[in-house]
Write a protein that holds these residues in place. Sequence first.
Motif, PDB file in Angstrom:
ATOM      1  N   PHE A   1      -6.295  87.542 -20.084  1.00  0.00           N
ATOM      2  CA  PHE A   1      -7.168  88.115 -19.062  1.00  0.00           C
ATOM      3  C   PHE A   1      -7.883  87.040 -18.241  1.00  0.00           C
ATOM      4  CE2 PHE A   1      -6.907  91.539 -22.319  1.00  0.00           C
ATOM      5  CZ  PHE A   1      -6.154  92.407 -21.549  1.00  0.00           C
ATOM      6  N   ILE A   2      -8.209  85.931 -18.847  1.00  0.00           N
ATOM      7  CA  ILE A   2      -8.778  84.815 -18.086  1.00  0.00           C
ATOM      8  C   ILE A   2      -7.745  84.292 -17.090  1.00  0.00           C
ATOM      9  CG2 ILE A   2      -9.629  82.445 -18.208  1.00  0.00           C
ATOM     10  CD1 ILE A   2     -11.708  84.497 -19.023  1.00  0.00           C
ATOM     11  N   ASP A   3      -6.490  84.202 -17.522  1.00  0.00           N
ATOM     12  CA  ASP A   3      -5.428  83.761 -16.609  1.00  0.00           C
ATOM     13  C   ASP A   3      -5.262  84.727 -15.437  1.00  0.00           C
ATOM     14  OD1 ASP A   3      -4.956  81.526 -18.112  1.00  0.00           O
ATOM     15  OD2 ASP A   3      -3.129  82.282 -19.083  1.00  0.00           O
ATOM     16  N   LEU A   4      -5.422  86.014 -15.690  1.00  0.00           N
ATOM     17  CA  LEU A   4      -5.332  86.992 -14.605  1.00  0.00           C
ATOM     18  C   LEU A   4      -6.483  86.824 -13.624  1.00  0.00           C
ATOM     19  CD1 LEU A   4      -4.217  90.244 -16.471  1.00  0.00           C
ATOM     20  CD2 LEU A   4      -2.898  88.948 -14.791  1.00  0.00           C
ATOM     21  N   LEU A   5      -7.682  86.559 -14.140  1.00  0.00           N
ATOM     22  CA  LEU A   5      -8.826  86.327 -13.250  1.00  0.00           C
ATOM     23  C   LEU A   5      -8.586  85.099 -12.380  1.00  0.00           C
ATOM     24  CD1 LEU A   5     -11.800  87.058 -15.696  1.00  0.00           C
ATOM     25  CD2 LEU A   5     -11.072  88.458 -13.756  1.00  0.00           C
TER      26      LEU A   5
ATOM     27  N   ASN B   1     -15.230  83.249 -10.409  1.00  0.00           N
ATOM     28  CA  ASN B   1     -14.747  81.873 -10.288  1.00  0.00           C
ATOM     29  C   ASN B   1     -15.701  80.841 -10.882  1.00  0.00           C
ATOM     30  OD1 ASN B   1     -12.538  82.922  -9.018  1.00  0.00           O
ATOM     31  ND2 ASN B   1     -13.095  82.272  -6.961  1.00  0.00           N
ATOM     32  N   SER B   2     -16.992  81.118 -10.807  1.00  0.00           N
ATOM     33  CA  SER B   2     -17.984  80.152 -11.294  1.00  0.00           C
ATOM     34  C   SER B   2     -18.328  80.353 -12.767  1.00  0.00           C
ATOM     35  CB  SER B   2     -19.276  80.268 -10.462  1.00  0.00           C
ATOM     36  OG  SER B   2     -19.005  80.047  -9.089  1.00  0.00           O
ATOM     37  N   TYR B   3     -17.726  81.368 -13.401  1.00  0.00           N
ATOM     38  CA  TYR B   3     -18.136  81.709 -14.770  1.00  0.00           C
ATOM     39  C   TYR B   3     -16.958  81.861 -15.722  1.00  0.00           C
ATOM     40  CZ  TYR B   3     -22.464  83.041 -12.348  1.00  0.00           C
ATOM     41  OH  TYR B   3     -23.597  83.049 -11.583  1.00  0.00           O
ATOM     42  N   THR B   4     -15.865  81.139 -15.469  1.00  0.00           N
ATOM     43  CA  THR B   4     -14.654  81.342 -16.268  1.00  0.00           C
ATOM     44  C   THR B   4     -14.920  81.231 -17.764  1.00  0.00           C
ATOM     45  OG1 THR B   4     -13.299  80.467 -14.472  1.00  0.00           O
ATOM     46  CG2 THR B   4     -12.297  80.576 -16.658  1.00  0.00           C
ATOM     47  N   ASP B   5     -15.699  80.257 -18.183  1.00  0.00           N
ATOM     48  CA  ASP B   5     -15.952  80.045 -19.615  1.00  0.00           C
ATOM     49  C   ASP B   5     -16.976  81.030 -20.175  1.00  0.00           C
ATOM     50  OD1 ASP B   5     -14.169  77.934 -19.638  1.00  0.00           O
ATOM     51  OD2 ASP B   5     -15.709  76.441 -19.178  1.00  0.00           O
ATOM     52  N   GLU B   6     -17.721  81.684 -19.286  1.00  0.00           N
ATOM     53  CA  GLU B   6     -18.787  82.581 -19.736  1.00  0.00           C
ATOM     54  C   GLU B   6     -18.395  84.056 -19.673  1.00  0.00           C
ATOM     55  OE1 GLU B   6     -22.584  81.608 -17.847  1.00  0.00           O
ATOM     56  OE2 GLU B   6     -21.656  79.756 -17.136  1.00  0.00           O
ATOM     57  N   VAL B   7     -17.211  84.340 -19.190  1.00  0.00           N
ATOM     58  CA  VAL B   7     -16.798  85.741 -19.044  1.00  0.00           C
ATOM     59  C   VAL B   7     -16.752  86.434 -20.406  1.00  0.00           C
ATOM     60  CG1 VAL B   7     -14.918  87.275 -18.352  1.00  0.00           C
ATOM     61  CG2 VAL B   7     -15.484  85.291 -16.940  1.00  0.00           C
TER      62      VAL B   7
ATOM     63  N   CYS C   1     -19.173  89.036 -16.026  1.00  0.00           N
ATOM     64  CA  CYS C   1     -19.874  87.766 -15.839  1.00  0.00           C
ATOM     65  C   CYS C   1     -21.285  88.098 -15.385  1.00  0.00           C
ATOM     66  CB  CYS C   1     -19.135  86.890 -14.827  1.00  0.00           C
ATOM     67  SG  CYS C   1     -19.190  87.481 -13.123  1.00  0.00           S
ATOM     68  N   PRO C   2     -22.178  87.119 -15.250  1.00  0.00           N
ATOM     69  CA  PRO C   2     -23.566  87.445 -14.923  1.00  0.00           C
ATOM     70  C   PRO C   2     -23.759  88.291 -13.665  1.00  0.00           C
ATOM     71  CG  PRO C   2     -23.425  85.182 -15.671  1.00  0.00           C
ATOM     72  CD  PRO C   2     -22.015  85.678 -15.574  1.00  0.00           C
ATOM     73  N   SER C   3     -22.833  88.199 -12.701  1.00  0.00           N
ATOM     74  CA  SER C   3     -23.061  88.895 -11.437  1.00  0.00           C
ATOM     75  C   SER C   3     -22.106  90.050 -11.173  1.00  0.00           C
ATOM     76  CB  SER C   3     -22.927  87.898 -10.269  1.00  0.00           C
ATOM     77  OG  SER C   3     -21.601  87.375 -10.210  1.00  0.00           O
ATOM     78  N   HIS C   4     -21.122  90.254 -12.047  1.00  0.00           N
ATOM     79  CA  HIS C   4     -20.084  91.216 -11.700  1.00  0.00           C
ATOM     80  C   HIS C   4     -19.350  91.680 -12.954  1.00  0.00           C
ATOM     81  CE1 HIS C   4     -17.812  93.219  -8.611  1.00  0.00           C
ATOM     82  NE2 HIS C   4     -16.642  92.696  -8.996  1.00  0.00           N
ATOM     83  N   SER C   5     -18.654  92.821 -12.844  1.00  0.00           N
ATOM     84  CA  SER C   5     -17.778  93.275 -13.927  1.00  0.00           C
ATOM     85  C   SER C   5     -16.628  94.072 -13.335  1.00  0.00           C
ATOM     86  CB  SER C   5     -18.550  94.121 -14.945  1.00  0.00           C
ATOM     87  OG  SER C   5     -19.018  95.318 -14.361  1.00  0.00           O
ATOM     88  N   VAL C   6     -15.488  94.035 -14.006  1.00  0.00           N
ATOM     89  CA  VAL C   6     -14.311  94.808 -13.617  1.00  0.00           C
ATOM     90  C   VAL C   6     -13.671  95.351 -14.882  1.00  0.00           C
ATOM     91  CG1 VAL C   6     -13.843  93.461 -11.521  1.00  0.00           C
ATOM     92  CG2 VAL C   6     -12.748  92.801 -13.699  1.00  0.00           C
TER      93      VAL C   6
END
Length: 387
Positions: free
Chosen positions: A13-17, A30-36, A54-59
């Motif tokens: 899922f990280i690769d898809l993001l 993009n700014s939170y790959t390790d924190e997702v 992530c802190p600002s968004h979700s999908v």
Amino acid sequence: MACKADGKDRKIFIDLLKKYSQTDQIKPFNSYTDEVELTFIGDGNLNDVIRAKCPSHSVIFKRAPPYIKCLGPEYPLDPSRGQIEYQALCVFSDLAPGSVPRPYFYDEEAKTMCMEDESSYQDYRKQLIGGTCSLGAVEKLAREIGQVHNRTHVSHVGEHSFQQLKQKFPNTELVSLTEQFIFTKPFDKSDSTNRLSEDISCSLPQIYDNPRVLEAANFMKGIFLNKKECLVHGDLHTGSIMVNGDETKMIDLEFAYMGPPAFDLGVLLANYIFSYYGHMSIPEDNDRHRKFAQLMIEACKLTVRSYLEEMTSSVGEKQQYQENLMTEMAGFAGCELIRRVVGAAPVEDLHSTYSRQDALGAGTRLLLGKDNISSVDKLLVIALMLV
């Protein structure tokens, strides 16, 4: 039960993001790959559902494994259902904006789609069981499904566009599953997937010992399989709907196919009838529950009225077409009522022996009386034995 996606799943899922990082809805990650945060959510029978936050968004990611998830790899199922669901979300979103979560992308290799996260919405079935229902939501839902049916109807789009829709939404394995678990297995008392429990045993002869009921169910199966008029949701029960006040979102569109418009409405009406009988059978605080049951009658009437204001397409003379639509709604509702009592997929609404017996009786009456039903009032009189 929610659990974190770790190891191989997290990498997928990280690769898809990363792969879709330029998609507007994915850019915030993009700014939170390790924190997702990646969490498996829901209890779907067919697919994996994962929330990426992530802190600002979700999908939401929805992944289709090559088998029926709740049964395991020994029950294979074509994973292309994910692409069909994505395409259906795109059509619904275009024709009835706001009716479904916004689709973001579908990845063929991963058999995974990404869509809007509706975390502020709640499961419609659970709300109805809890005694909460907004008639604004009832109307919105009916109008939106009416808009989709109307704008994909063969008489509206023309033959060429209709053939394109048929190619995009073929008769898939999921249509076969529906045929089996709504129209065939529940009406075969020897089928091992049925739940012929002791508390409903006295009610079973009205189905299995009545050839007219079995013939009517088989007739409705033929309509389900052979009448192709418009794009239908294909699984429009209250567990496939999310609500937030007056707002609704239809989900789980992997069963979408070109079929009879009455199927969606029949299933939806049956689910309001489940709620009616569920609340009528609760002895505690009976007055409150009876009032809510009456609200379910109004929900059925409002659903059909609002739907027909949007669904203006027809084959042949309009009034006769709409009367036949009601006949088919009654037949489909009858099959849905019966299969949720004796079939493999029960519903929480029917929590008592009385509610299950009542729903079974309603389904039987609708199948036997469908040819005399040309209005929602008549449907409710027969289903609920109103006087």
